[in-house]
Design a protein around this motif. Structure first.
Motif, short mmCIF file in Angstrom:
data_model
loop_
_atom_site.label_atom_id
_atom_site.label_comp_id
_atom_site.label_asym_id
_atom_site.label_seq_id
_atom_site.Cartn_x
_atom_site.Cartn_y
_atom_site.Cartn_z
N GLY A 44 0.81 -1.21 0.00
CA GLY A 44 0.00 0.00 0.00
C GLY A 44 0.85 1.26 0.00
O GLY A 44 0.46 2.29 -0.55
N TYR A 45 2.01 1.19 0.63
CA TYR A 45 2.92 2.33 0.66
C TYR A 45 3.63 2.51 -0.68
O TYR A 45 3.85 3.62 -1.14
N LEU A 46 4.00 1.39 -1.33
CA LEU A 46 4.77 1.46 -2.58
C LEU A 46 3.91 1.69 -3.82
O LEU A 46 4.39 2.25 -4.80
N LYS A 47 2.65 1.25 -3.80
CA LYS A 47 1.82 1.31 -5.00
C LYS A 47 1.70 2.71 -5.59
O LYS A 47 1.83 2.87 -6.80
N PRO A 48 1.48 3.76 -4.81
CA PRO A 48 1.40 5.10 -5.42
C PRO A 48 2.71 5.54 -6.08
O PRO A 48 2.70 6.38 -6.97
N MET A 49 3.82 4.97 -5.68
CA MET A 49 5.12 5.36 -6.25
C MET A 49 5.30 4.84 -7.67
O MET A 49 6.21 5.28 -8.37
N PHE A 50 4.47 3.91 -8.11
CA PHE A 50 4.59 3.35 -9.45
C PHE A 50 3.55 3.91 -10.40
O PHE A 50 3.27 3.33 -11.44
N SER A 51 2.99 5.07 -10.07
CA SER A 51 2.02 5.70 -10.96
C SER A 51 2.73 6.69 -11.87
O SER A 51 3.84 7.15 -11.60
N VAL A 52 2.09 7.02 -12.98
CA VAL A 52 2.67 7.96 -13.94
C VAL A 52 2.79 9.35 -13.33
O VAL A 52 3.79 10.04 -13.52
N LYS B 83 6.14 11.60 -12.98
CA LYS B 83 6.24 12.95 -13.53
C LYS B 83 6.65 13.95 -12.46
O LYS B 83 7.49 14.81 -12.71
N ASN B 84 6.04 13.85 -11.29
CA ASN B 84 6.38 14.77 -10.20
C ASN B 84 7.82 14.58 -9.75
O ASN B 84 8.52 15.56 -9.47
N ALA B 85 8.28 13.34 -9.66
CA ALA B 85 9.64 13.07 -9.24
C ALA B 85 10.63 13.62 -10.27
O ALA B 85 11.66 14.21 -9.91
N PHE B 86 10.32 13.45 -11.55
CA PHE B 86 11.18 13.98 -12.61
C PHE B 86 11.21 15.50 -12.56
O PHE B 86 12.28 16.12 -12.68
N GLN B 87 10.06 16.12 -12.34
CA GLN B 87 10.00 17.58 -12.26
C GLN B 87 10.78 18.10 -11.05
O GLN B 87 11.49 19.10 -11.15
N ARG B 88 10.69 17.39 -9.91
CA ARG B 88 11.46 17.79 -8.74
C ARG B 88 12.95 17.70 -9.02
O ARG B 88 13.73 18.57 -8.61
#
Length: 90
Positions: free
Chosen positions: A20-28, A32-37
């Protein structure tokens, strides 16, 4: 550093809570947010400070990319030379 922070975050979780903690980390959107950061951090660290480091990054990155793209051809060439030496050619 990021791996250390990630480890600290998941260290206190139970195994059942981990998916449940990791699942949101594998979304598009997360990617995108991580790349932008990452781009924002790079811009703040190098571009805003008028550093010459981005020029080095482009030069060395281009050299590494050029080497990696030429590597298969070089390997084929060296294998051909080795094969020719074994069988009396060249």
């Amino acid at each position: 550093m990021a791996m250390r922070n990630f480890y600290k975050e998941i260290k206190g979780l139970k195994v059942k809570e981990l998916p449940g903690y990791l699942k949101p980390m594998f979304s598009v959107s997360y990617a995108k947010n991580a790349f932008q950061r990452g781009l924002d951090n790079y811009h703040a660290k190098y571009i805003e400070t008028s550093s010459i480091d981005p020029l080095y990054h482009v030069c060395f990155g281009g050299m590494a990319l050029s080497y990696l793209l030429a590597l298969p051809e070089e390997r084929r060439h060296l294998e051909h030379l080795q094969h020719a030496r074994e069988h009396g050619g060249h």
